[in-house]
Design a protein around this motif. Structure first.
Motif, mmCIF file in Angstrom:
data_model
loop_
_atom_site.group_PDB
_atom_site.id
_atom_site.type_symbol
_atom_site.label_atom_id
_atom_site.label_comp_id
_atom_site.label_asym_id
_atom_site.label_seq_id
_atom_site.Cartn_x
_atom_site.Cartn_y
_atom_site.Cartn_z
ATOM 1 N N VAL A 197 25.819 10.116 -36.668
ATOM 2 C CA VAL A 197 26.139 11.429 -36.640
ATOM 3 C C VAL A 197 26.845 12.037 -37.777
ATOM 4 O O VAL A 197 26.539 13.158 -38.512
ATOM 5 C CB VAL A 197 26.673 11.967 -35.312
ATOM 6 N N VAL A 198 28.193 11.319 -37.939
ATOM 7 C CA VAL A 198 28.876 11.794 -39.163
ATOM 8 C C VAL A 198 28.176 11.801 -40.580
ATOM 9 O O VAL A 198 28.270 12.634 -41.327
ATOM 10 C CB VAL A 198 30.173 10.884 -39.039
ATOM 11 N N GLY A 199 27.294 10.828 -40.688
ATOM 12 C CA GLY A 199 26.561 10.602 -41.951
ATOM 13 C C GLY A 199 25.642 11.777 -42.269
ATOM 14 O O GLY A 199 25.434 12.483 -43.331
ATOM 15 N N SER A 200 24.900 12.230 -41.096
ATOM 16 C CA SER A 200 23.835 13.488 -41.298
ATOM 17 C C SER A 200 24.631 14.593 -41.759
ATOM 18 O O SER A 200 24.254 15.522 -42.401
ATOM 19 C CB SER A 200 23.128 13.357 -40.111
ATOM 20 N N VAL A 201 25.922 14.957 -41.006
ATOM 21 C CA VAL A 201 26.599 16.079 -41.336
ATOM 22 C C VAL A 201 27.233 15.918 -42.841
ATOM 23 O O VAL A 201 27.250 16.914 -43.732
ATOM 24 C CB VAL A 201 27.890 16.397 -40.495
ATOM 25 N N ILE A 202 27.758 14.655 -43.328
ATOM 26 C CA ILE A 202 28.264 14.671 -44.583
ATOM 27 C C ILE A 202 27.012 14.750 -45.702
ATOM 28 O O ILE A 202 27.172 15.239 -46.706
ATOM 29 C CB ILE A 202 28.662 13.205 -44.900
ATOM 30 N N GLY A 203 25.847 14.073 -45.284
ATOM 31 C CA GLY A 203 24.694 14.292 -46.392
ATOM 32 C C GLY A 203 24.298 15.701 -46.441
ATOM 33 O O GLY A 203 23.961 16.225 -47.641
ATOM 34 N N VAL A 204 24.387 16.619 -45.666
ATOM 35 C CA VAL A 204 23.948 18.034 -45.555
ATOM 36 C C VAL A 204 24.802 18.748 -46.217
ATOM 37 O O VAL A 204 24.805 19.408 -47.406
ATOM 38 C CB VAL A 204 23.584 18.486 -44.266
ATOM 39 N N GLU A 205 26.276 18.364 -46.234
ATOM 40 C CA GLU A 205 27.292 19.065 -46.675
ATOM 41 C C GLU A 205 27.296 18.629 -48.517
ATOM 42 O O GLU A 205 27.484 19.575 -49.091
ATOM 43 C CB GLU A 205 28.717 18.277 -46.418
ATOM 44 N N ILE A 252 21.222 20.953 -37.085
ATOM 45 C CA ILE A 252 19.785 20.506 -36.780
ATOM 46 C C ILE A 252 19.706 19.065 -37.232
ATOM 47 O O ILE A 252 19.166 18.290 -36.801
ATOM 48 C CB ILE A 252 18.843 21.533 -37.667
ATOM 49 N N PRO A 253 20.220 18.496 -38.412
ATOM 50 C CA PRO A 253 20.193 17.098 -38.746
ATOM 51 C C PRO A 253 20.846 16.298 -37.695
ATOM 52 O O PRO A 253 20.521 14.949 -37.327
ATOM 53 C CB PRO A 253 20.993 17.174 -40.149
ATOM 54 N N THR A 254 21.730 16.677 -37.212
ATOM 55 C CA THR A 254 22.582 15.891 -35.870
ATOM 56 C C THR A 254 21.715 15.478 -34.926
ATOM 57 O O THR A 254 21.401 14.613 -34.338
ATOM 58 C CB THR A 254 23.948 16.389 -35.591
ATOM 59 N N ILE A 255 20.850 16.873 -34.471
ATOM 60 C CA ILE A 255 20.069 16.789 -33.370
ATOM 61 C C ILE A 255 18.873 15.822 -33.888
ATOM 62 O O ILE A 255 18.135 15.043 -33.066
ATOM 63 C CB ILE A 255 19.352 18.262 -32.967
ATOM 64 N N GLY A 256 18.365 15.909 -35.175
ATOM 65 C CA GLY A 256 17.276 15.243 -35.640
ATOM 66 C C GLY A 256 17.708 13.717 -35.814
ATOM 67 O O GLY A 256 16.870 12.843 -35.672
ATOM 68 N N ALA A 271 17.279 17.759 -41.601
ATOM 69 C CA ALA A 271 17.884 18.448 -42.975
ATOM 70 C C ALA A 271 16.857 19.411 -43.398
ATOM 71 O O ALA A 271 17.225 20.529 -43.915
ATOM 72 C CB ALA A 271 18.606 17.461 -43.962
ATOM 73 N N LEU A 272 15.595 18.897 -43.547
ATOM 74 C CA LEU A 272 14.638 19.836 -44.226
ATOM 75 C C LEU A 272 14.275 20.819 -43.365
ATOM 76 O O LEU A 272 14.011 21.938 -43.930
ATOM 77 C CB LEU A 272 13.369 18.838 -44.469
ATOM 78 N N ILE A 273 14.272 20.838 -42.027
ATOM 79 C CA ILE A 273 14.079 21.848 -41.018
ATOM 80 C C ILE A 273 15.153 22.866 -41.079
ATOM 81 O O ILE A 273 14.786 24.045 -41.031
ATOM 82 C CB ILE A 273 13.739 21.200 -39.915
ATOM 83 N N ALA A 274 16.443 22.324 -41.232
ATOM 84 C CA ALA A 274 17.458 23.113 -41.172
ATOM 85 C C ALA A 274 17.352 24.000 -42.686
ATOM 86 O O ALA A 274 17.972 25.302 -42.602
ATOM 87 C CB ALA A 274 18.735 22.550 -40.915
#
Length: 128
Positions: free
Chosen positions: A47-55, A74-78, A108-111
């Motif tokens: 979960v933390v990595g998905s937020v970091i990646g989008v950031e 959205i990436p977190t839900i993904g 991330a792409l959807i977001a």
């Protein structure tokens, strides 16, 4: 065949890579602590990595819209939904982790496109 945009591929790979790295780190820390903490640490790391990646993708201008709640949610839900479905069906741990990593990249792409869609200026007001 559809042409894949380089920015979309870069964002997908960046989010997947950051999610995978933090998932492994979280899982390793959880295994050191012992018990059920291994899968829990891996899930929190993902979960933390998905937020970091989008950031990181946002700061590298892979996302053309402004930073908002949709962009990290959205990436977190993904990540969480495929992770939970794979875990609930008793799949092997490598498939559980892989589904979460790929889900965060797709999220991330959807977001990216949702933020672009919702990031608009309201029409001018006729009456004040």
């Amino acid at each position: 065949m559809t042409k894949i945009k380089k920015k979309n591929l870069a964002l997908f790979l960046l989010v997947c890579l950051s999610t995978a790295v933090t998932l492994l780190i979280g899982g390793g820390v959880g295994l050191v602590l012992g018990g059920i903490n291994g899968p829990l640490g891996a899930a929190l790391g993902g979960v933390v990595g998905s937020v970091i990646g989008v950031e990181i993708g946002y700061h590298r201008r892979l996302v053309e819209a402004g930073w908002g709640r949709i962009l990290w949610l959205i990436p977190t839900i993904g990540f969480i939904i495929p992770w939970g479905l794979a875990a609930a069906n008793g799949l092997p741990s490598i498939l559980i982790a892989s589904s979460g990593v790929i889900g965060s990249g797709l999220g991330a792409l959807i977001a990216k496109y949702m933020v672009r869609f919702f990031d608009y200026e309201p029409p001018p007001r006729i009456f004040k």
